[in-house]
Design an enzyme around this catalytic site. Structure first.
Site, PDB file in Angstrom:
ATOM      1  N   ASN A   1       0.834  -1.212   0.000  1.00  0.00           N
ATOM      2  CA  ASN A   1       0.000   0.000   0.000  1.00  0.00           C
ATOM      3  C   ASN A   1       0.864   1.256   0.000  1.00  0.00           C
ATOM      4  OD1 ASN A   1      -1.995  -1.842   0.216  1.00  0.00           O
ATOM      5  ND2 ASN A   1      -2.417  -1.479   2.388  1.00  0.00           N
TER       6      ASN A   1
ATOM      7  N   HIS B   1       5.865  -0.533  -2.756  1.00  0.00           N
ATOM      8  CA  HIS B   1       5.409   0.160  -3.968  1.00  0.00           C
ATOM      9  C   HIS B   1       5.480   1.680  -3.821  1.00  0.00           C
ATOM     10  CE1 HIS B   1       2.911  -3.632  -5.269  1.00  0.00           C
ATOM     11  NE2 HIS B   1       4.211  -3.761  -5.505  1.00  0.00           N
TER      12      HIS B   1
ATOM     13  N   CYS C   1      11.729  13.390  -9.423  1.00  0.00           N
ATOM     14  CA  CYS C   1      11.902  14.238 -10.599  1.00  0.00           C
ATOM     15  C   CYS C   1      12.078  13.366 -11.855  1.00  0.00           C
ATOM     16  CB  CYS C   1      13.120  15.128 -10.404  1.00  0.00           C
ATOM     17  SG  CYS C   1      13.419  16.183 -11.822  1.00  0.00           S
TER      18      CYS C   1
ATOM     19  N   CYS D   1      16.093  14.982 -13.110  1.00  0.00           N
ATOM     20  CA  CYS D   1      17.315  14.743 -12.298  1.00  0.00           C
ATOM     21  C   CYS D   1      17.136  13.563 -11.339  1.00  0.00           C
ATOM     22  CB  CYS D   1      17.734  16.011 -11.558  1.00  0.00           C
ATOM     23  SG  CYS D   1      16.740  16.394 -10.108  1.00  0.00           S
TER      24      CYS D   1
ATOM     25  N   CYS E   1      15.545  21.150  -9.747  1.00  0.00           N
ATOM     26  CA  CYS E   1      15.780  21.570 -11.129  1.00  0.00           C
ATOM     27  C   CYS E   1      14.531  22.081 -11.831  1.00  0.00           C
ATOM     28  CB  CYS E   1      16.416  20.427 -11.930  1.00  0.00           C
ATOM     29  SG  CYS E   1      15.229  19.181 -12.444  1.00  0.00           S
TER      30      CYS E   1
ATOM     31  N   GLU F   1     -11.894 -13.020   0.881  1.00  0.00           N
ATOM     32  CA  GLU F   1     -12.097 -13.913  -0.274  1.00  0.00           C
ATOM     33  C   GLU F   1     -10.979 -14.958  -0.266  1.00  0.00           C
ATOM     34  OE1 GLU F   1     -11.609 -11.350  -3.618  1.00  0.00           O
ATOM     35  OE2 GLU F   1     -13.632 -10.498  -3.442  1.00  0.00           O
TER      36      GLU F   1
HETATM   37  C1  BJW Z   1      -9.919  -7.601   2.415  1.00  0.00           C
HETATM   38  C2  BJW Z   1     -10.801  -6.676   2.993  1.00  0.00           C
HETATM   39  C3  BJW Z   1     -10.858  -6.646   4.388  1.00  0.00           C
HETATM   40  C4  BJW Z   1     -10.880  -6.423   0.845  1.00  0.00           C
HETATM   41  N1  BJW Z   1     -10.109  -7.477   5.102  1.00  0.00           N
HETATM   42  N2  BJW Z   1      -9.198  -8.435   3.137  1.00  0.00           N
HETATM   43  C5  BJW Z   1       5.535 -12.530 -12.972  1.00  0.00           C
HETATM   44  C6  BJW Z   1       4.473 -13.109 -13.608  1.00  0.00           C
HETATM   45  C7  BJW Z   1       3.556 -12.339 -14.303  1.00  0.00           C
HETATM   46  C8  BJW Z   1       3.675 -10.943 -14.358  1.00  0.00           C
HETATM   47  C9  BJW Z   1       4.721 -10.361 -13.708  1.00  0.00           C
HETATM   48  C10 BJW Z   1       5.642 -11.146 -13.037  1.00  0.00           C
HETATM   49  N3  BJW Z   1       6.566 -10.326 -12.478  1.00  0.00           N
HETATM   50  C11 BJW Z   1       6.212  -9.039 -12.780  1.00  0.00           C
HETATM   51  C12 BJW Z   1       5.111  -9.041 -13.549  1.00  0.00           C
HETATM   52  C13 BJW Z   1       4.417  -7.839 -14.082  1.00  0.00           C
HETATM   53  C14 BJW Z   1       3.584  -7.138 -13.036  1.00  0.00           C
HETATM   54  C15 BJW Z   1       2.519  -8.080 -12.494  1.00  0.00           C
HETATM   55  O1  BJW Z   1       2.604  -8.633 -11.417  1.00  0.00           O
HETATM   56  N4  BJW Z   1       1.459  -8.269 -13.225  1.00  0.00           N
HETATM   57  C16 BJW Z   1       0.388  -9.156 -12.775  1.00  0.00           C
HETATM   58  C17 BJW Z   1      -0.916  -8.365 -12.659  1.00  0.00           C
HETATM   59  C18 BJW Z   1       0.293 -10.353 -13.672  1.00  0.00           C
HETATM   60  N5  BJW Z   1       4.443  -6.660 -11.932  1.00  0.00           N
HETATM   61  C19 BJW Z   1       5.126  -5.551 -12.042  1.00  0.00           C
HETATM   62  O2  BJW Z   1       5.085  -4.873 -13.047  1.00  0.00           O
HETATM   63  C20 BJW Z   1       5.987  -5.156 -10.851  1.00  0.00           C
HETATM   64  N6  BJW Z   1       7.302  -4.956 -11.307  1.00  0.00           N
HETATM   65  C21 BJW Z   1       8.199  -5.949 -11.457  1.00  0.00           C
HETATM   66  O3  BJW Z   1       8.017  -7.051 -11.006  1.00  0.00           O
HETATM   67  O4  BJW Z   1       9.331  -5.599 -12.150  1.00  0.00           O
HETATM   68  C22 BJW Z   1      10.065  -6.633 -12.801  1.00  0.00           C
HETATM   69  C23 BJW Z   1       9.300  -7.086 -14.036  1.00  0.00           C
HETATM   70  C24 BJW Z   1       8.635  -6.167 -14.819  1.00  0.00           C
HETATM   71  C25 BJW Z   1       7.906  -6.606 -15.936  1.00  0.00           C
HETATM   72  C26 BJW Z   1       7.846  -7.967 -16.248  1.00  0.00           C
HETATM   73  C27 BJW Z   1       8.515  -8.885 -15.440  1.00  0.00           C
HETATM   74  C28 BJW Z   1       9.265  -8.437 -14.333  1.00  0.00           C
HETATM   75  C29 BJW Z   1       5.522  -3.844 -10.275  1.00  0.00           C
HETATM   76  C30 BJW Z   1       4.192  -3.944  -9.633  1.00  0.00           C
HETATM   77  C31 BJW Z   1       3.740  -2.582  -9.139  1.00  0.00           C
HETATM   78  C32 BJW Z   1       2.313  -2.623  -8.701  1.00  0.00           C
HETATM   79  N7  BJW Z   1       1.849  -1.344  -8.604  1.00  0.00           N
HETATM   80  C33 BJW Z   1       0.476  -1.122  -8.139  1.00  0.00           C
HETATM   81  C34 BJW Z   1       0.130   0.342  -8.316  1.00  0.00           C
HETATM   82  C35 BJW Z   1       0.781   1.156  -7.252  1.00  0.00           C
HETATM   83  C36 BJW Z   1       0.443   2.534  -7.481  1.00  0.00           C
HETATM   84  C37 BJW Z   1      -0.735   3.066  -6.844  1.00  0.00           C
HETATM   85  O5  BJW Z   1      -1.190   2.629  -5.769  1.00  0.00           O
HETATM   86  O6  BJW Z   1      -1.196   3.983  -7.438  1.00  0.00           O
HETATM   87  O7  BJW Z   1       0.335  -1.501  -6.782  1.00  0.00           O
HETATM   88  S1  BJW Z   1      -0.738  -2.138  -8.944  1.00  0.00           S
HETATM   89  C38 BJW Z   1      -1.765  -2.343  -7.567  1.00  0.00           C
HETATM   90  O8  BJW Z   1      -1.811  -3.764  -7.244  1.00  0.00           O
HETATM   91  C39 BJW Z   1      -1.043  -1.653  -6.400  1.00  0.00           C
HETATM   92  C40 BJW Z   1      -1.185  -2.676  -5.300  1.00  0.00           C
HETATM   93  O9  BJW Z   1      -0.179  -2.475  -4.330  1.00  0.00           O
HETATM   94  C41 BJW Z   1      -1.058  -3.986  -6.035  1.00  0.00           C
HETATM   95  C42 BJW Z   1      -1.608  -5.159  -5.289  1.00  0.00           C
HETATM   96  O10 BJW Z   1      -2.986  -5.015  -5.084  1.00  0.00           O
HETATM   97  P1  BJW Z   1      -3.610  -5.538  -3.742  1.00  0.00           P
HETATM   98  O11 BJW Z   1      -3.059  -4.805  -2.590  1.00  0.00           O
HETATM   99  O12 BJW Z   1      -3.525  -7.004  -3.684  1.00  0.00           O
HETATM  100  O13 BJW Z   1      -5.143  -5.027  -3.896  1.00  0.00           O
HETATM  101  P2  BJW Z   1      -6.374  -5.740  -4.603  1.00  0.00           P
HETATM  102  O14 BJW Z   1      -7.428  -4.711  -4.766  1.00  0.00           O
HETATM  103  O15 BJW Z   1      -5.963  -6.503  -5.782  1.00  0.00           O
HETATM  104  O16 BJW Z   1      -6.852  -6.821  -3.519  1.00  0.00           O
HETATM  105  C43 BJW Z   1      -7.457  -6.461  -2.286  1.00  0.00           C
HETATM  106  C44 BJW Z   1      -7.678  -7.723  -1.498  1.00  0.00           C
HETATM  107  O17 BJW Z   1      -8.157  -7.359  -0.227  1.00  0.00           O
HETATM  108  C45 BJW Z   1      -8.726  -8.676  -2.113  1.00  0.00           C
HETATM  109  O18 BJW Z   1      -8.199  -9.991  -2.092  1.00  0.00           O
HETATM  110  C46 BJW Z   1      -9.921  -8.549  -1.183  1.00  0.00           C
HETATM  111  O19 BJW Z   1     -10.645  -9.749  -1.068  1.00  0.00           O
HETATM  112  C47 BJW Z   1      -9.238  -8.212   0.132  1.00  0.00           C
HETATM  113  N8  BJW Z   1     -10.058  -7.455   1.083  1.00  0.00           N
HETATM  114  N9  BJW Z   1     -11.437  -5.966   2.019  1.00  0.00           N
HETATM  115  C48 BJW Z   1      -9.344  -8.395   4.466  1.00  0.00           C
HETATM  116  N10 BJW Z   1     -11.710  -5.774   5.051  1.00  0.00           N
HETATM  117 ZN    ZN Z   2      14.921  17.626 -10.729  1.00  0.00          ZN
END
Ligand code: BJW
Ligand code: ZN
Length: 273
Positions: free
Chosen positions: A110, A127, A135, A138, A177, A242
């Site tokens: 988060n 993240h 920037c 720079c 910058c 879930e």
């Molecule tokens: C509750 C609840 C309650 C609700 N109590 N529970 C390997 C395989 C395939 C693809 C890739 C791979 N390695 C990398 C990739 C590409 C990509 C990726 O993973 N894609 C997949 C979608 C397939 N990953 C990346 O690009 C990452 N970079 C990387 O690995 O670099 C190397 C690389 C690059 C390219 C190719 C290969 C390697 C970077 C990932 C960055 C993620 N960024 C984001 C946005 C952040 C910015 C922002 O916030 O604005 O991060 S995406 C978004 O998803 C955000 C979150 O942190 C992240 C995870 O989401 P999260 O937290 O799980 O939320 P939800 O909504 O999905 O789930 C909520 C859960 O809560 C649910 O299960 C509900 O049931 C539960 N819930 N209420 C308990 N009360």
């Molecule tokens: Zn700068």
């Protein structure tokens, strides 16, 4: 007769009392009860966009104005929200573990800063954070919690209207910058920063109990940590409303809202708060 949940909680607490290095991974679900929308659930849309479509370098290159409006909206929303009982229970458990000379670390996906505000110290924000900027020229990274972050964003970011683009020169600028800055957040397709990955790798090595809270376990690399630890036979507890891809490899799945379950699991009493 004790319910199966009560038995599972008791078993988990026994494991917790013997653990020396607890590692917790959190996702958007832990902040849901604070009123912050998750990514993939209802409320994950802003205007007609999925949050995950705006959190990319391509979206920012196409329209820095649109992406900054989206982040401005989220910065202002988070300011009005408070850490919930799950965040607070984790912070209290960390203090208890430290007193006992044991390790307790939280990795969060988060960017809302609520763990920090709840008092968690051993925290890896893998993240990034909504209140840091970088920037585009720079690469200087700085904290910026001004509200609004720049004058042109005042009263912008509404999820309901589509106002005209803001000129790039009026968007947030680098204090060094004066070039355009972007949120210091890891977008899709970008690499997690090396220093952060090193810290995570160290915690994964040391971990002897893993707790996964409120993440859909679909975004890598975080989605892969449970299987790495399962291969080493490290016990894993998942807390989620879930099932997820981690459920089948978790030792325990606690089905329900984090703010209700986490204080019980960690034996933290929050009644006199
Ligand atoms: C509750 C609840 C309650 C609700 N109590 N529970 C390997 C395989 C395939 C693809 C890739 C791979 N390695 C990398 C990739 C590409 C990509 C990726 O993973 N894609 C997949 C979608 C397939 N990953 C990346 O690009 C990452 N970079 C990387 O690995 O670099 C190397 C690389 C690059 C390219 C190719 C290969 C390697 C970077 C990932 C960055 C993620 N960024 C984001 C946005 C952040 C910015 C922002 O916030 O604005 O991060 S995406 C978004 O998803 C955000 C979150 O942190 C992240 C995870 O989401 P999260 O937290 O799980 O939320 P939800 O909504 O999905 O789930 C909520 C859960 O809560 C649910 O299960 C509900 O049931 C539960 N819930 N209420 C308990 N009360
Ligand atoms: Zn700068």
């Amino acid at each position: 007769m004790a319910s199966s949940t009560t038995v599972k909680i008791a078993e988990f607490r026994r494991l917790l009392s013997h653990a020396h290095s607890v590692l917790v991974l959190t996702g958007a679900g832990i902040s849901a009860e604070s009123g912050i929308p998750t990514f993939r659930g209802a409320g994950g849309l802003w205007r007609q966009f999925k949050a995950t479509d705006l959190a990319t370098q391509t979206a920012f290159a196409r329209s820095p104005s649109l992406v900054w409006e989206f982040y401005h909206y989220r910065r202002e929303l988070v300011r009005t929200k408070q850490p919930n009982k799950a965040h607070i229970a984790l912070a209290k458990a960390e203090k208890r573990f430290e007193k006992e000379g044991k390790r307790f670390n939280v990795i969060t996906q988060n960017v809302d800063g609520l763990h920090r505000r709840a008092g968690t110290k051993n925290l890896i924000e893998m993240h990034g954070n909504l209140f840091m900027v970088q920037c585009t020229l720079c690469q200087f990274i700085e904290e910026n919690d001004s509200s609004p972050i720049c004058e042109s964003l005042r009263n912008r970011g509404s999820p309901d209207v589509n106002p005209p683009e803001i000129d790039e020169k009026d968007l947030p600028r680098c204090t060094k910058c004066k070039s355009l800055v972007r949120p210091h957040i890891v977008w899709f397709g970008e690499h997690i920063w090396d220093d952060v990955l090193e810290k995570i790798q160290k915690e994964i090595q040391l971990c002897d109990l893993f707790i996964v809270i409120g993440t859909s376990s679909v975004v890598y690399p975080a989605a892969g940590y449970a299987s790495i630890l399962a291969e080493r036979n490290i016990p894993i507890a998942e807390v989620n409303i879930e099932t997820t891809p981690s459920t089948s490899i978790a030792t325990y799945h606690f089905h329900g809202p984090a703010a209700q379950i986490i204080p019980q699991l960690l034996s933290v009493n929050l009644n006199n708060e």
